[in-house]
Design a protein around this motif. Sequence first.
Motif, short mmCIF file in Angstrom:
data_model
loop_
_atom_site.label_atom_id
_atom_site.label_comp_id
_atom_site.label_asym_id
_atom_site.label_seq_id
_atom_site.Cartn_x
_atom_site.Cartn_y
_atom_site.Cartn_z
N GLY A 151 0.84 -1.19 0.00
CA GLY A 151 0.00 0.00 0.00
C GLY A 151 0.87 1.24 0.00
N MET B 166 2.89 5.04 4.84
CA MET B 166 2.11 5.66 5.90
C MET B 166 2.65 7.07 6.15
N GLY C 87 -7.94 13.75 9.56
CA GLY C 87 -9.10 12.92 9.27
C GLY C 87 -10.34 13.79 9.21
N TRP D 153 -4.35 4.08 15.29
CA TRP D 153 -5.37 3.09 14.94
C TRP D 153 -6.75 3.72 14.81
N ARG E 296 -7.49 6.50 13.25
CA ARG E 296 -7.47 7.52 12.21
C ARG E 296 -8.54 7.34 11.14
N GLY E 297 -9.12 6.19 11.06
CA GLY E 297 -10.12 5.95 10.02
C GLY E 297 -9.46 5.62 8.69
N LYS E 298 -10.27 5.47 7.66
CA LYS E 298 -9.75 5.07 6.36
C LYS E 298 -9.29 6.25 5.52
N ASN E 299 -9.83 7.42 5.76
CA ASN E 299 -9.54 8.57 4.91
C ASN E 299 -8.68 9.59 5.63
N LEU E 300 -7.42 9.30 5.77
CA LEU E 300 -6.49 10.22 6.40
C LEU E 300 -5.72 10.94 5.30
N ARG E 301 -5.87 12.27 5.24
CA ARG E 301 -5.15 13.06 4.25
C ARG E 301 -3.77 13.37 4.81
#
Length: 114
Positions: free
Chosen positions: A52, A55, A61, A78, A80-85
Amino acid sequence: MRDLPPDLDRLRTLETWLTLSLDRVREQIAAVERRGQPQHPPVPPSPAGPQGPPMPAWGIGDAGIGIPAPEIHRGDCWARGKNLRPISAEQARAELAEGVQPCEVCRPDTVLTP
């Protein structure tokens, strides 16, 4: 301590059991050292295939389900959710200074603010 028995007989029994357990652990340590094995198990190689994206060190977020407002996170958080800019440390500091909330789990404000 509340989790220990109150009477001397049971305390002595517990002491004996702990001593025997410690002796067994020490014997196993000595056996492993004699064999010359590493003290830490080897890390398995990562599976082949595409990795991927790297990081980010810091990110923001967006608000969403269960998150009422944007939050600043460490990249490895952990929560942070899926959509971390991804953002730079300087951007994260500026966002915190402007009132964007830090994550309550990874607490980036403790590292980013002097």
